[in-house]
Design an enzyme around this catalytic site. Structure first.
Site, PDB file in Angstrom:
ATOM      1  CG  HIS A   1      -1.836   1.168   1.319  1.00 23.76           C
ATOM      2  ND1 HIS A   1      -3.146   1.132   0.899  1.00 23.76           N
ATOM      3  CD2 HIS A   1      -1.634   2.427   1.772  1.00 23.76           C
ATOM      4  CE1 HIS A   1      -3.708   2.312   1.092  1.00 23.76           C
ATOM      5  NE2 HIS A   1      -2.807   3.128   1.631  1.00 23.76           N
ATOM      6  CD  GLU A   2       1.598   3.586   3.705  1.00 23.44           C
ATOM      7  OE1 GLU A   2       1.787   4.691   3.135  1.00 23.44           O
ATOM      8  OE2 GLU A   2       0.540   3.328   4.313  1.00 23.44           O
TER       9      GLU A   2
ATOM     10  CG  HIS B   1       0.217   6.265  -0.648  1.00 19.01           C
ATOM     11  ND1 HIS B   1      -0.801   7.002  -1.193  1.00 19.01           N
ATOM     12  CD2 HIS B   1      -0.325   5.587   0.407  1.00 19.01           C
ATOM     13  CE1 HIS B   1      -1.927   6.766  -0.497  1.00 19.01           C
ATOM     14  NE2 HIS B   1      -1.662   5.918   0.465  1.00 19.01           N
TER      15      HIS B   1
ATOM     16  CD  GLU C   1      -5.702   5.859   0.670  1.00 17.89           C
ATOM     17  OE1 GLU C   1      -4.824   6.743   0.737  1.00 17.89           O
ATOM     18  OE2 GLU C   1      -5.621   4.783   1.285  1.00 17.89           O
TER      19      GLU C   1
HETATM   20 ZN    ZN Z   1      -3.055   5.201   1.950  1.00 17.00          ZN
END
Ligand code: ZN
Length: 500
Positions: free
Chosen positions: A265-266, A269, A295
Site C-alpha cells: 500500500h505505502e 503511494h 489513495e
Molecule cells: Zn493510503
C-alpha cells in the site's frame, strides 16, 4: 511593476516557503520514526517557530498582493505557473475568509483534542470526548459558513476541500449504488460457513519479513536512490518532491499478511510520488493530485494488483522460500483465498477489500448529519452502532471499537473519509481503461510491475497536481468518475471467490 518582476517576487517567496516546508517535513519524519521521546517537548517549540515563520510569509501583504497580481494576469503566464497560481489563489482567498483569531483558537482546540480522544479511546469513555467533539463540530459549521459560495454550500464545502469537484450529490449517488449492490453481497457472504485459521498460532521471523519487503520493493520498482523505508507504529508515506520519498511499515511476528499489504500500500503511494514529473518539484503543484487520487494508487497496488491470483502465482514461491516450515502446507490457492477473506468486522483499518467501503459509508452518513443537521453529539454512538448493524450486520460491543476508533474527527477532518472509498473506485475504473492497452493479468504475473508502473505514470503520475481529479480521470479513462466499474469489479471478484 513589470510582470517578470512580480513572478520573481513570487518565486522568491515560494523558495523560502519550500525550504521551511522541507525543514518541517524532515522534523516530522524524524519524530515519527527515530527521535527519542525526551526531545519532543523542546522540538515542539522549534516546530512552532518554523510554522510561525511560514505563516508570516503566507500572510504578508507583499505575498498576497503578488498572488493577486499574478491571478489578474493568468493569461500571460506559462502553463504550469498558471495552474499553480489558480490553486494558490483559491487556497489563499479561502484562508483569508476565516478570521485569524478563530484559526488560532481552533488549532489550540485540535491539539488538545488529540490527547483527550486518545484517552477516551483507551478508557472506552465517549462521554469524555463528547464536549470537545461538540466544540470541533461547532467550529466546522462556522468554518463552512465562512467558505460557502454560490455553488458550494454546507457539507459540499468540506467535501470539495479534500476532493475538488466532489459534492454530496455525487457521493450520494456513489454510496447508494454500494448500498444496493454491495451490502446484499456482503450479507450473503457473511452467512456462509467460513474458517480463517490458516495462520493461527504461526509466527513469522521479522528479519525474514524484512527481506521479503526488500524483494517486494524491487518487484514494484521502488527507486532506493530517491527513497527509503523505516518502521513506525502506523505505516505512512511522506516525501518532498520526486527525489525524496519515504515510507514506513511495521512488522509483527504474528501478522505476516498485514505487514506485506501495508508495505505494498505505502509503496503504491511512493510510486505515485516518484513518478511525478520532476520539473514540478520546485512548484506547488508537484506530488499527488488529490486525496482520493493518491489513495486510488495505493489501493490499486495493494488490492487490484497485490491481492490478485496472478501476482501471487509469481511471488508466492518466493515467500514460501523465506518461510519453508511455516508455509509448507499452505497452497497458493489457500493463500490467495486467505488474503481475500471477507469478514464483517468492527475496525476500518483492518477491513478487507469488499467491506472497506461500507465502513466509509457509515462515516459519510454521520458526517452529513453532523454538518447539516442539529444532531446532538450524545446521539452519535447509537447512530454509529445502528449503521454498522444495517450495513455490516454486526453489533458494536464498545465505543472503543466503534465511534472512537478513528482519529480523524478529533483532528477536525470532516469530508476526508469519503475519499478513501472514492480512491478504490477510481482504481477500478482505471483498471478497465488499462486493460484496453495491455494484458493486465499477464503483466502482473511477470517478475516486476514495469508495464503497470509505466501505464500509471503516463496516464496519472506524470501530471502531479497540475490537473484536478476530474480532468485526470478523464485523461486516464476517457470519462468522468463512474462508480459502476468499482461495483462490477467487486461483484465479479468476490462472487467468483465465494462461488456465488
Ligand atoms: Zn493510503
Amino acid at each position: 511593476m513589470e510582470l517578470k518582476q512580480v513572478i520573481k517576487t513570487y518565486v522568491d517567496y515560494r523558495t523560502k516557503m519550500q525550504a521551511l516546508g522541507y525543514a518541517s517535513y524532515i522534523i516530522s519524519w524524524d519524530s515519527e520514526t527515530e527521535a527519542p521521546v525526551g526531545c519532543l517537548e523542546e522540538r515542539s517549540k522549534q516546530v512552532g517557530v518554523l510554522s510561525e515563520m511560514s505563516y508570516s510569509l503566507e500572510r504578508s501583504n507583499e505575498y498576497i498582493e503578488t498572488v493577486k497580481k499574478l491571478y489578474e494576469n493568468l493569461d500571460s503566464l506559462e502553463d504550469v505557473l498558471k495552474v499553480e497560481i489558480k490553486k494558490v489563489y483559491k487556497d489563499l482567498m479561502n484562508s483569508l475568509k476565516v478570521p485569524m483569531e478563530e484559526l488560532v483558537e481552533y488549532s489550540i482546540l485540535i491539539s488538545k483534542a488529540q490527547s483527550i480522544w486518545a484517552d477516551a479511546k483507551v478508557n472506552n469513555d465517549y462521554k469524555k470526548f463528547e464536549p470537545i467533539l461538540d466544540e470541533i463540530i461547532k467550529f466546522n459549521k462556522r468554518y463552512v459558513k465562512y467558505l460557502e459560495t454560490d455553488e458550494l454550500k454546507g457539507y459540499d464545502v468540506l467535501l470539495d476541500m479534500y476532493e475538488e469537484g466532489m459534492t454530496k450529490e455525487k457521493y450520494d449517488k456513489f454510496f447508494s449504488l454500494l448500498k444496493s449492490e454491495i451490502v446484499p453481497l456482503v450479507h450473503k457472504i457473511n452467512k456462509l460457513e467460513q474458517s480463517n485459521n490458516l495462520f493461527k498460532n504461526k509466527l513469522f521471523d521479522i528479519n525474514k519479513q524484512k527481506e521479503f519487503a526488500e524483494y517486494i520493493m524491487d518487484v514494484m520498482g521502488f527507486d532506493k536512490s530517491r527513497g527509503l523505508i523505516k518502521e513506525s507504529e502506523h505505516p505512512f508515506t511522506s516525501g518532498y518532491g520526486t527525489s525524496d520519498v519515504r515510507i514506513t511499515t511495521h512488522y509483527y511476528e504474528d501478522l505476516l499478511i498485514s505487514s506485506i499489504f501495508s508495505c505494498i500500500h505505502e509503496l503504491g503511494h511512493a510510486t505515485y510520488e516518484q513518478q511525478c514529473n520532476p520539473i514540478l518539484d520546485e512548484t506547488l503543484v508537484g506530488g499527488g493530485a488529490s486525496m482520493a487520487m493518491h489513495e486510488s494508487q495505493s489501493r490499486f497496488y495493494e488490492n487490484i494488483v497485490g491481492r490478485s491470483y496472478e501476482f501471487w502465482e509469481r511471488h508466492y514461491p518466493k515467500l514460501q522460500s523465506f518461510f519453508k516450515e511455516e508455509l509448507k502446507d499452505v497452497s497458493l490457492e489457500d493463500f490467495y483465498k486467505h488474503v481475500n477473506n471477507v469478514e464483517c468486522s468492527l475496525i476500518r483499518t483492518e477491513a478487507d477489500e469488499l467491506t472497506y467501503p461500507l465502513h466509509i459509508m457509515v462515516r459519510y452518513e454521520i458526517e452529513k448529519l453532523i454538518i447539516e443537521s442539529d444532531v446532538d453529539v450524545c446521539e452519535l454512538p447509537t447512530i454509529w452502532n445502528n449503521l454498522y448493524k444495517e450495513y455490516l450486520g454486526i453489533d458494536v460491543p464498545s465505543d472503543k471499537e466503534g465511534i472512537l476508533q478513528d482519529v480523524h474527527w478529533a483532528g477536525g477532518s470532516f469530508g476526508y473519509f469519503p475519499t478513501y472509498a472514492l480512491g478504490s473506485a477510481y482504481g477500478a475504473q482505471m483498471l478497465d481503461a488499462m486493460k484496453k492497452d495491455l494484458d493486465f493479468e499477464k503483466e502482473i504475473n511477470k517478475p516486476n510491475l514495469k508495464a503497470i508502473n509505466e501505464w500509471l505514470k503516463e496516464h496519472i503520475h506524470i501530471y502531479g497536481a497540475t490537473k484536478n481529479p476530474d480532468e485526470l480521470i478523464n485523461i486516464a479513462t476517457g470519462m468522468s468518475f463512474d462508480a459502476t466499474y468499482y461495483v462490477e469489479y467487486l461483484k465479479n471478484k468476490f462472487s467468483k471467490l465465494y462461488n456465488l
